[in-house]
Design an enzyme around this catalytic site. Structure first.
Site, PDB file in Angstrom:
ATOM      1  N   GLU A  40       1.848  -3.741   3.254  1.00 50.76           N
ATOM      2  CA  GLU A  40       3.118  -3.438   2.580  1.00 50.76           C
ATOM      3  C   GLU A  40       2.987  -2.163   1.750  1.00 50.76           C
ATOM      4  O   GLU A  40       3.871  -1.295   1.769  1.00 50.76           O
ATOM      5  CB  GLU A  40       3.504  -4.610   1.685  1.00 50.76           C
ATOM      6  CG  GLU A  40       4.749  -4.377   0.843  1.00 50.76           C
ATOM      7  CD  GLU A  40       4.862  -5.393  -0.283  1.00 50.76           C
ATOM      8  OE1 GLU A  40       5.507  -5.063  -1.298  1.00 50.76           O
ATOM      9  OE2 GLU A  40       4.308  -6.496  -0.158  1.00 50.76           O
ATOM     10  N   ASP A  44       5.189   1.177   2.732  1.00 46.52           N
ATOM     11  CA  ASP A  44       6.140   1.758   1.786  1.00 46.52           C
ATOM     12  C   ASP A  44       6.056   3.285   1.810  1.00 46.52           C
ATOM     13  O   ASP A  44       7.077   3.982   1.871  1.00 46.52           O
ATOM     14  CB  ASP A  44       5.850   1.218   0.387  1.00 46.52           C
ATOM     15  CG  ASP A  44       6.709   1.867  -0.680  1.00 46.52           C
ATOM     16  OD1 ASP A  44       7.923   1.622  -0.699  1.00 46.52           O
ATOM     17  OD2 ASP A  44       6.163   2.644  -1.492  1.00 46.52           O
ATOM     18  N   ASP A 113       9.724  -6.609   1.854  1.00 47.85           N
ATOM     19  CA  ASP A 113       8.270  -6.416   1.795  1.00 47.85           C
ATOM     20  C   ASP A 113       7.638  -6.589   3.173  1.00 47.85           C
ATOM     21  O   ASP A 113       6.732  -5.840   3.554  1.00 47.85           O
ATOM     22  CB  ASP A 113       7.647  -7.415   0.819  1.00 47.85           C
ATOM     23  CG  ASP A 113       8.028  -7.140  -0.629  1.00 47.85           C
ATOM     24  OD1 ASP A 113       8.557  -6.043  -0.910  1.00 47.85           O
ATOM     25  OD2 ASP A 113       7.806  -8.031  -1.475  1.00 47.85           O
ATOM     26  N   GLU A 116       8.179  -3.526   5.363  1.00 50.29           N
ATOM     27  CA  GLU A 116       7.246  -2.457   4.992  1.00 50.29           C
ATOM     28  C   GLU A 116       5.853  -2.747   5.544  1.00 50.29           C
ATOM     29  O   GLU A 116       5.168  -1.834   6.028  1.00 50.29           O
ATOM     30  CB  GLU A 116       7.198  -2.307   3.478  1.00 50.29           C
ATOM     31  CG  GLU A 116       8.465  -1.704   2.889  1.00 50.29           C
ATOM     32  CD  GLU A 116       8.433  -1.609   1.382  1.00 50.29           C
ATOM     33  OE1 GLU A 116       9.160  -0.766   0.830  1.00 50.29           O
ATOM     34  OE2 GLU A 116       7.684  -2.383   0.742  1.00 50.29           O
TER      35      GLU A 116
END
Length: 223
Positions: A40, A44, A113, A116
């Site tokens: 994650e 991102d 989340d 990502e």
């Protein structure tokens, strides 16, 4: 590999070489130590650069501020959760028993989340060229429809510019209270204006969202 995982890969337009990377991306921290939080973290940043690059090339006349607001709109939690829902990501997630019993796998924060993490997994498995194709594919409609000139400044930016223009001190934000479990956190935030001693509250599933709500209330009071 399950039919759900196969369907997810079809939606991504990408087939994983290393199925273990996909498995980790789809494992929530509530399910055990081999979870997706590191992916994650990576995803991102990867998502941000891919979206930034696409917007830069797509809108050559847009200003820095317009591009920044477009990117913020595309990578915010609500948008990521929307994309994740279209992919059927909630059905592919592995979560802990307690979390599954509460039906929390489709919570916007959990879905955002996980998306990502999935993007981070594609980057690890296939490299940058592969993840660009995936991101531009699953965000294609959103990228096509977004209009830089029509996106207004977010509340925090607008409030800061208003106070700066008036020669007043900038707002101070602080978290008053955090509620809920880590994966279902709720934030209560206060926006304090030193010049007027005004205090405005905001709530949200993330600190950023709560700050934006508090800033909007401060803006409304200043209008």
């Amino acid at each position: 590999m399950t039919d759900v995982a196969k369907g997810l890969q079809a939606g991504l337009g990408y087939r994983f070489v290393d199925s273990m990377v996909l498995t980790r991306a789809l494992t929530h921290r509530s399910a055990g130590p081999a979870h997706n939080e590191r992916l994650e973290f990576l995803g991102d940043s990867v998502l941000s650069i891919v979206i930034s690059d696409n917007l830069y090339r797509r809108y050559p006349e847009a200003t820095e501020g317009e591009l920044t607001r477009c990117r913020a709109r595309l990578v915010r939690q609500e948008t990521l959760a929307f994309v994740a829902q279209k992919l059927g990501l909630a059905d592919a997630l592995t979560v802990g028993q307690a979390m599954g019993a509460r039906g929390s796998a489709d919570h916007p924060g959990v879905l955002a989340d996980a998306l990502e993490a999935l993007i981070g997994a594609v980057f690890i498995d296939g490299g940058y060229a592969a993840v660009v194709l995936v991101v531009e594919g699953i965000f294609a409609e959103l990228l096509r429809d977004i209009a830089p000139e029509s996106i207004s400044k977010d509340a925090k930016t607008a409030l800061q510019e208003l106070l700066h223009k008036q020669g007043l001190s900038l707002p101070v934000y602080r978290v008053v209270l955090m509620r809920g479990e880590p994966h279902l956190r709720q934030f209560d935030v206060e926006c304090y204006l030193p010049a007027t001693k005004g205090r405005f509250s905001g709530q949200g599933a993330s600190r950023r969202k709560a700050e934006q709500e508090a800033a909007q209330r401060a803006l409304d009071a200043c209008a």
